[in-house]
Scaffold this motif. Structure first.
Motif, mmCIF file in Angstrom:
data_model
loop_
_atom_site.group_PDB
_atom_site.id
_atom_site.type_symbol
_atom_site.label_atom_id
_atom_site.label_comp_id
_atom_site.label_asym_id
_atom_site.label_seq_id
_atom_site.Cartn_x
_atom_site.Cartn_y
_atom_site.Cartn_z
ATOM 1 N N GLU A 1 -3.160 -10.230 2.732
ATOM 2 C CA GLU A 1 -3.114 -8.937 3.391
ATOM 3 C C GLU A 1 -2.332 -8.018 2.463
ATOM 4 O O GLU A 1 -1.222 -8.339 2.048
ATOM 5 C CB GLU A 1 -2.386 -9.098 4.725
ATOM 6 C CG GLU A 1 -2.245 -7.852 5.522
ATOM 7 C CD GLU A 1 -1.522 -8.135 6.827
ATOM 8 O OE1 GLU A 1 -0.362 -7.724 6.942
ATOM 9 O OE2 GLU A 1 -2.124 -8.774 7.701
ATOM 10 N N ASP A 2 -2.935 -6.886 2.090
ATOM 11 C CA ASP A 2 -2.249 -5.927 1.219
ATOM 12 C C ASP A 2 -1.387 -4.996 2.055
ATOM 13 O O ASP A 2 -1.829 -4.501 3.090
ATOM 14 C CB ASP A 2 -3.259 -5.084 0.425
ATOM 15 C CG ASP A 2 -3.859 -5.857 -0.725
ATOM 16 O OD1 ASP A 2 -3.175 -6.753 -1.255
ATOM 17 O OD2 ASP A 2 -5.002 -5.569 -1.097
ATOM 18 N N ARG A 3 -0.185 -4.759 1.577
ATOM 19 C CA ARG A 3 0.709 -3.819 2.247
ATOM 20 C C ARG A 3 1.216 -2.821 1.224
ATOM 21 O O ARG A 3 1.604 -3.189 0.129
ATOM 22 C CB ARG A 3 1.896 -4.542 2.866
ATOM 23 C CG ARG A 3 1.499 -5.390 4.031
ATOM 24 C CD ARG A 3 2.709 -5.802 4.778
ATOM 25 N NE ARG A 3 2.337 -6.541 5.971
ATOM 26 C CZ ARG A 3 3.207 -7.045 6.798
ATOM 27 N NH1 ARG A 3 4.489 -6.885 6.581
ATOM 28 N NH2 ARG A 3 2.802 -7.699 7.855
ATOM 29 N N LEU A 4 1.197 -1.564 1.621
ATOM 30 C CA LEU A 4 1.694 -0.490 0.757
ATOM 31 C C LEU A 4 3.125 -0.145 1.155
ATOM 32 O O LEU A 4 3.440 -0.037 2.342
ATOM 33 C CB LEU A 4 0.808 0.750 0.876
ATOM 34 C CG LEU A 4 -0.607 0.601 0.337
ATOM 35 C CD1 LEU A 4 -1.413 1.841 0.661
ATOM 36 C CD2 LEU A 4 -0.588 0.362 -1.153
ATOM 37 N N PHE A 5 3.958 0.043 0.151
ATOM 38 C CA PHE A 5 5.348 0.420 0.367
ATOM 39 C C PHE A 5 5.653 1.669 -0.435
ATOM 40 O O PHE A 5 5.144 1.851 -1.537
ATOM 41 C CB PHE A 5 6.295 -0.708 -0.068
ATOM 42 C CG PHE A 5 6.184 -1.933 0.778
ATOM 43 C CD1 PHE A 5 6.898 -2.038 1.950
ATOM 44 C CD2 PHE A 5 5.359 -2.988 0.409
ATOM 45 C CE1 PHE A 5 6.804 -3.172 2.738
ATOM 46 C CE2 PHE A 5 5.257 -4.112 1.185
ATOM 47 C CZ PHE A 5 5.983 -4.208 2.363
ATOM 48 N N LYS A 6 6.504 2.526 0.106
ATOM 49 C CA LYS A 6 6.953 3.734 -0.588
ATOM 50 C C LYS A 6 8.425 3.580 -0.909
ATOM 51 O O LYS A 6 9.220 3.170 -0.060
ATOM 52 C CB LYS A 6 6.760 4.982 0.267
ATOM 53 C CG LYS A 6 5.341 5.369 0.481
ATOM 54 C CD LYS A 6 5.251 6.628 1.288
ATOM 55 C CE LYS A 6 3.802 6.957 1.615
ATOM 56 N NZ LYS A 6 3.697 8.134 2.456
ATOM 57 N N GLN A 7 8.742 3.923 -2.127
ATOM 58 C CA GLN A 7 10.138 3.917 -2.533
ATOM 59 C C GLN A 7 10.481 5.344 -2.937
ATOM 60 O O GLN A 7 9.882 5.904 -3.855
ATOM 61 C CB GLN A 7 10.338 2.958 -3.712
ATOM 62 C CG GLN A 7 11.766 2.798 -4.117
ATOM 63 C CD GLN A 7 11.899 1.783 -5.234
ATOM 64 O OE1 GLN A 7 10.960 1.586 -6.001
ATOM 65 N NE2 GLN A 7 13.035 1.158 -5.328
ATOM 66 N N MET A 8 11.421 5.934 -2.242
ATOM 67 C CA MET A 8 11.793 7.316 -2.510
ATOM 68 C C MET A 8 13.161 7.330 -3.174
ATOM 69 O O MET A 8 14.083 6.650 -2.739
ATOM 70 C CB MET A 8 11.802 8.138 -1.226
ATOM 71 C CG MET A 8 10.443 8.165 -0.553
ATOM 72 S SD MET A 8 10.452 9.022 0.997
ATOM 73 C CE MET A 8 10.463 10.691 0.442
ATOM 74 N N VAL B 1 4.875 4.433 -5.057
ATOM 75 C CA VAL B 1 4.111 3.644 -4.099
ATOM 76 C C VAL B 1 3.690 2.352 -4.793
ATOM 77 O O VAL B 1 3.173 2.375 -5.907
ATOM 78 C CB VAL B 1 2.869 4.417 -3.598
ATOM 79 C CG1 VAL B 1 2.053 3.563 -2.643
ATOM 80 C CG2 VAL B 1 3.286 5.717 -2.934
ATOM 81 N N TYR B 2 3.949 1.234 -4.146
ATOM 82 C CA TYR B 2 3.522 -0.038 -4.712
ATOM 83 C C TYR B 2 2.925 -0.904 -3.608
ATOM 84 O O TYR B 2 3.153 -0.682 -2.422
ATOM 85 C CB TYR B 2 4.657 -0.752 -5.437
ATOM 86 C CG TYR B 2 5.865 -1.065 -4.590
ATOM 87 C CD1 TYR B 2 6.016 -2.310 -4.010
ATOM 88 C CD2 TYR B 2 6.866 -0.106 -4.386
ATOM 89 C CE1 TYR B 2 7.107 -2.604 -3.240
ATOM 90 C CE2 TYR B 2 7.963 -0.396 -3.615
ATOM 91 C CZ TYR B 2 8.082 -1.653 -3.042
ATOM 92 O OH TYR B 2 9.174 -1.934 -2.279
ATOM 93 N N LYS B 3 2.154 -1.870 -4.053
ATOM 94 C CA LYS B 3 1.402 -2.720 -3.132
ATOM 95 C C LYS B 3 1.854 -4.166 -3.314
ATOM 96 O O LYS B 3 2.010 -4.642 -4.436
ATOM 97 C CB LYS B 3 -0.083 -2.580 -3.437
ATOM 98 C CG LYS B 3 -0.983 -3.457 -2.617
ATOM 99 C CD LYS B 3 -2.444 -3.188 -2.891
ATOM 100 C CE LYS B 3 -2.842 -3.714 -4.232
ATOM 101 N NZ LYS B 3 -4.279 -3.693 -4.473
ATOM 102 N N LEU B 4 2.052 -4.841 -2.214
ATOM 103 C CA LEU B 4 2.374 -6.269 -2.232
ATOM 104 C C LEU B 4 1.299 -7.030 -1.468
ATOM 105 O O LEU B 4 0.797 -6.565 -0.447
ATOM 106 C CB LEU B 4 3.730 -6.543 -1.576
ATOM 107 C CG LEU B 4 4.972 -6.201 -2.363
ATOM 108 C CD1 LEU B 4 6.205 -6.527 -1.538
ATOM 109 C CD2 LEU B 4 5.021 -6.929 -3.673
ATOM 110 N N ARG B 5 0.980 -8.194 -1.977
ATOM 111 C CA ARG B 5 0.040 -9.073 -1.282
ATOM 112 C C ARG B 5 0.829 -10.136 -0.534
ATOM 113 O O ARG B 5 1.650 -10.833 -1.109
ATOM 114 C CB ARG B 5 -0.888 -9.762 -2.273
ATOM 115 C CG ARG B 5 -2.042 -8.935 -2.651
ATOM 116 C CD ARG B 5 -3.086 -9.757 -3.330
ATOM 117 N NE ARG B 5 -4.244 -8.910 -3.500
ATOM 118 C CZ ARG B 5 -5.224 -9.157 -4.327
ATOM 119 N NH1 ARG B 5 -5.205 -10.242 -5.047
ATOM 120 N NH2 ARG B 5 -6.235 -8.333 -4.417
#
Length: 187
Positions: free
Chosen positions: A74-81, A96-100
């Motif tokens: 399942e891919d999840r998008l994360f935002k780092q500000m 923005v990066y994606k983790l599986r």
């Protein structure tokens, strides 16, 4: 990041999976699969950290297990500000990066193993049908009879030479009796 096991996988499916993976896969595949069985749901980075292996190697392992329908992701998008202050000027940089996140889905495993078994049976049937193209031919010019693989049960077998013998009557009193040679039908 590791999340505890969400879904209970039936024991019979776990035994089936372990049997297949222990038989056909290398140690890192087994360890990764056992970790996912224990944890249930983990990112590539979490798996790499737990078993102390490089992330690229984990990606190869998880992708090979995924291609064989043993695990899903399942891919999840994360935002780092990040707020940077330069000369009283505030700038916000977004990354923005994606983790599986990998998990075990028992339905896809059963389907995948079922497909593998079907493929094995289809290959066996294909080999059996290919064997139907093989036939045995009597080498005598006067006879020249051809026998298929299904006819072998009715032919006499010479135990001294290990060959089948032709049983065609050349006339009312004479049976050919020569040893058959294997030949293939050209298609």
């Amino acid at each position: 990041m590791v999340i505890k096991n969400r879904l209970k996988i039936p024991d019979i499916i776990i035994k089936l999976i372990k049997l297949v993976i222990y038989t056909f896969y290398c140690d890192l595949h087994i360890i990764t699969f056992e970790l996912l069985l224990k944890i249930g749901y983990a990112s590539e980075y979490g798996i790499a950290k737990e078993i102390n292996v490089n992330i690229e190697k984990i990606r190869l392992i998880t992708n090979s297990l995924h291609s064989e329908n043993f695990i899903k992701y399942e891919d999840r998008l994360f935002k780092q500000m990040k707020i940077c202050t330069i000369k009283n000027k505030h700038t916000i940089s977004k990354r923005v990066y994606k983790l599986r996140y990998w998990y075990i889905d028992s339905n896809s495993i059963v389907w995948g193993v079922n497909e593998k078994i079907k493929n094995i049976f289809l290959k066996c049937e294909k080999k059996a049908s290919d064997n139907k193209d093989i036939y045995f031919k009597c080498p005598r010019k006067i006879c020249g009879k051809k026998y298929s693989m299904s006819d072998l049960t009715t032919l006499p077998f010479n135990y001294n030479t290990g060959m089948f013998s032709c049983n065609r009557f050349l006339n009312l009193k004479v049976i050919c009796g020569s040893e058959l040679q294997e030949a293939e039908i050209l298609t």
